[in-house]
Design an enzyme around this catalytic site. Structure first.
Site, mmCIF file in Angstrom:
data_model
loop_
_atom_site.group_PDB
_atom_site.id
_atom_site.type_symbol
_atom_site.label_atom_id
_atom_site.label_comp_id
_atom_site.label_asym_id
_atom_site.label_seq_id
_atom_site.Cartn_x
_atom_site.Cartn_y
_atom_site.Cartn_z
ATOM 1 N N SER A 574 36.254 42.752 33.367
ATOM 2 C CA SER A 574 37.601 43.165 33.771
ATOM 3 C C SER A 574 38.626 42.555 32.831
ATOM 4 O O SER A 574 38.393 41.502 32.226
ATOM 5 C CB SER A 574 37.887 42.700 35.204
ATOM 6 O OG SER A 574 39.255 42.840 35.528
ATOM 7 N N TYR A 587 38.910 36.632 42.349
ATOM 8 C CA TYR A 587 38.424 37.747 41.536
ATOM 9 C C TYR A 587 38.507 37.417 40.045
ATOM 10 O O TYR A 587 37.530 37.578 39.303
ATOM 11 C CB TYR A 587 39.244 38.994 41.850
ATOM 12 C CG TYR A 587 38.866 40.203 41.032
ATOM 13 C CD1 TYR A 587 37.716 40.924 41.327
ATOM 14 C CD2 TYR A 587 39.658 40.627 39.964
ATOM 15 C CE1 TYR A 587 37.357 42.042 40.578
ATOM 16 C CE2 TYR A 587 39.312 41.737 39.213
ATOM 17 C CZ TYR A 587 38.156 42.443 39.520
ATOM 18 O OH TYR A 587 37.813 43.533 38.771
#
Length: 697
Positions: A574, A587
């Site tokens: 990501s 996250y």
């Protein structure tokens, strides 16, 4: 019975008639031919996949003169009877075919005659006529079936097959000695029925069965009854004795057998693949286990298949090896097979023979375990196994009433290296970039996972999906099979944080396809909250999926890839792995750990030709499962905007002012998965529309 020596004989399949007049009421002769062909092709007791051909002589009119003519509708080259449509049939002017026969001067013209068939085409039909066209043209019957049923082929491959055929059918079915398919065979067959017009069929030695009738139904019923009669007679004999001399090797228990099979396939696959990757198929059905566990395995395997339709796909013999051999011993066995095959080629080759093809085995018989096949793609590997199972059935039937007899070696070679077959091979399209490669994708049912699978399938790969959402996984697999091939798509419902289940997933993938070349670690989970509102459970769950899940997948992939000589691992990470973001500490931190794991693995994998790279997407909303829960609302709240404005917010903040789609990520993954990135490892490719905070330098 697991763990016990096998003794009982598996019976041969017996076909039954499925014709109903209602199903084809009012249909034309051509339409009834299609109906009959599909009925025959759908029954594996009648013929093998892609094998056999059917015909009908249909009255029509010449498109130029308007005069009535007879048109031969005959199954064209390639295709499968079970699914055939009108376009699968060649159509030829029967009068021109008979005129062509008048020009035939002898067996030396065989191949040239096949080249003349196109001059007899009716209405410019592009479907190529098969080598068996002459058989259907020269026989004086309106409807003809040429099948390769195991029961009849067992008689055809028995040492005293002619006498057995007489005993079983009482003179109603004739016998013709071995002749390679072609014009000469068709002429000999036509001469036989002229001498004995009362015949209702002929057994072709080492080949199959030809039957006929004056209507589509009469032909079909004749074919079914003939095959059923042979099966019934053979099954009576099979019930009285153990198949293949009885059992010699104990069959492994089911769980042990399948676990060990996956390990054996992983070891064998690189040894038999040559310069390109191959896909494996494994079968441990009752008839296969009966054969590979038997006393007569070595003797019969050395004879190999007898029917041309069989060994065109299986090679002249399988490799027989113990699954308990060490890796070096297995390598020696494979090398000895290559030497034996090369010697066979040199003994039999003719001045105009095609160059020797891949000398590696297609089929490997594993006593106590089953049968494995290796080919350029999964469908070809599966069909090779299916054809050898037909050969096993033929051997079992022939041995029940006589002794099995294969073709003479030179005849077998002349079929395998037939110039007409070589021409077919040369017309095949070039291989796709990932043909024969195997990819496992975690999070495979989500938007990115599905897009990656679709992209890799387009390049020829086999894909194995892993996802914990069973309903989504089933839907994804159904979608992908519809877009590509059922053979090349498989999967299992697994939580990537479960160590035992992840081990099982990789074993299942190995059993399904033979190993692993590409891992796409993509399973995702996201939660957004300020740090003081982030619970320990939430933190741990995020790290479990994005940390433990990627670690477990990579560890299992390393174990397979080291054994198979390398591979490519791609982490779908990501933008947040590089760029800090408010309200998503769990996250972003887990993604950063993920990225560093990829770097560490790149170091460890390089000596083993295992490349590890990462793709960093950002804000892929479309189809992504992580946006289906609270993540969308949480991120919108973090930016102080409405949920409906989130995609536009992400688009506008990128330098390129573009939304990132699953297909964009899939393209990046495909690059790292392929040889196009063969010099890249430890790299990061951002697919985020351009985000300054995520620049890697």
């Amino acid at each position: 019975m697991d763990g016990a020596t096998l003794m009982a004989s598996t019976p041969l399949a017996t076909p039954a008639s499925h014709w109903t007049d209602k199903a084809c009421a009012g249909e034309s002769e051509a339409e009834q031919l299609i109906y009959r062909s599909r009925l025959l092709g759908a029954d594996l007791a009648v013929t093998n996949y892609g094998g056999g051909n059917t015909s009908a002589k249909v009255e029509d009119r010449d498109p130029l003169t308007g005069e009535p003519i007879t048109v031969l509708w005959v199954k064209g080259s390639g295709g499968d009877l079970g699914t055939i449509a009108a376009g699968g049939f060649a159509t030829l002017d029967l009068a021109r075919l008979l005129a062509l026969d008048a020009r035939y001067k002898g067996p030396e013209q065989e191949d040239a005659m096949s080249g003349m068939l196109s001059h007899c085409t009716f209405k410019s039909n592009p479907r190529a006529a098969s080598i068996d066209t002459a058989l259907h043209a020269l026989l004086p019957y309106a409807h003809i079936d040429h099948m390769h049923p195991d029961s009849v082929t067992a008689l055809a491959a028995a040492e005293d097959g002619e006498a057995l055929t007489q005993d079983v059918f009482g003179g109603e079915i004739g016998w013709l000695a071995w002749r390679r398919p072609g014009w000469e065979l068709a002429r000999q067959l036509a001469a036989l029925v002229r001498r004995d017009p009362n015949l209702r069929g002929v057994v072709l030695a080492n080949h199959g069965l030809v039957t006929w009738g004056e209507s589509a139904r009469a032909c079909y019923e004749n074919t079914i009854a003939t095959i059923a009669k042979a099966a019934d007679v053979l099954n009576i004999r099979l019930a009285r004795k153990a198949a293949f001399g009885g059992g010699a090797v104990a069959q492994l228990a089911n769980a042990e057998r399948r676990a060990k099979a996956g390990e054996v396939l992983i070891t064998l696959r690189p040894m038999v693949s040559g310069v390109s990757g191959k896909t494996a198929h494994f079968v441990d059905s009752a008839e296969v286990l009966e054969f590979v566990c038997s006393k007569d395995l070595q003797r019969l395997a050395a004879i190999g298949p007898s029917c041309p339709d069989h060994f065109l796909r299986t090679k002249i013999w399988p490799l027989v090896i113990s699954p308990d051999l060490s890796r070096p011993e297995t390598a020696i066995a494979v090398e000895n097979y290559r030497k034996d095959y090369s010697a066979y080629y040199e003994r039999c080759r003719r001045p105009d023979s095609p160059a020797m093809r891949d000398p590696n085995p297609v089929l490997v018989a594993l006593p106590g375990m089953g049968l494995a096949s290796f080919a350029k793609d999964k469908a070809t590997a599966r069909v090779a196994c299916e054809f050898f199972i037909n050969a096993i059935n033929v051997m079992r039937g022939a041995e029940a009433v006589s002794r099995y007899r294969g073709l003479p070696e030179q005849e077998a070679f002349d079929i395998e290296y037939w110039l007409l077959e070589e021409a077919k091979l040369q017309r095949m399209p070039p291989p796709l970039p990932l043909e024969g490669r195997i990819a496992l994708i975690t999070g495979g049912a989500g938007g990115i996972g599905r897009a990656v699978a679709e992209r890799l399938l387009a390049d020829g790969a086999n894909v194995f999906l892993v996802d914990r959402a069973e309903e989504s996984l089933t839907a994804a697999m159904s979608h992908l099979r519809g877009r590509s091939s059922a053979d090349r798509v498989a999967g299992i419902c697994v939580d990537v944080t479960n160590e035992a289940r992840m081990t099982e997933a990789f074993r299942t993938c190995a059993l399904e396809f033979g190993g692993l070349d590409i891992l796409v670690a993509n399973a995702g989970l996201a939660a957004s909250a300020p740090i003081e509102e982030t619970s320990l459970d939430q933190w741990r769950e995020t790290f479990a999926v994005l940390g433990d899940g990627y670690f477990l997948a990579s560890r299992e992939a390393f174990r397979v890839m080291r054994e198979q000589g390398g591979g490519s691992i791609v982490f779908v990470a990501s933008k947040n792995a590089l760029a800090a973001t408010p309200g998503a500490a769990a996250y972003a931190s887990a993604k950063a750990a993920e990225l560093h794991l990829a770097r560490c693995l790149a170091l460890e994998g390089a000596p083993h030709n295992i490349r590890v790279n990462a793709v960093n997407p950002d804000a892929v909303l479309r189809g992504s499962q992580i946006w289906n829960g609270n993540w969308r609302a949480e991120r919108a709240a973090a930016y102080g905007i409405e949920e409906g404005d989130l995609e536009e917010h992400y688009r506008k903040r990128s330098l390129l002012q573009q939304s990132v789609l699953p297909e964009d990520v899939a393209e990046a993954v495909a690059f790292f998965a392929s040889a196009r990135s063969s010099k890249s490892t430890g790299n990061i490719l951002n697919v985020d529309g351009g985000n300054v905070t995520a620049f890697t330098r």
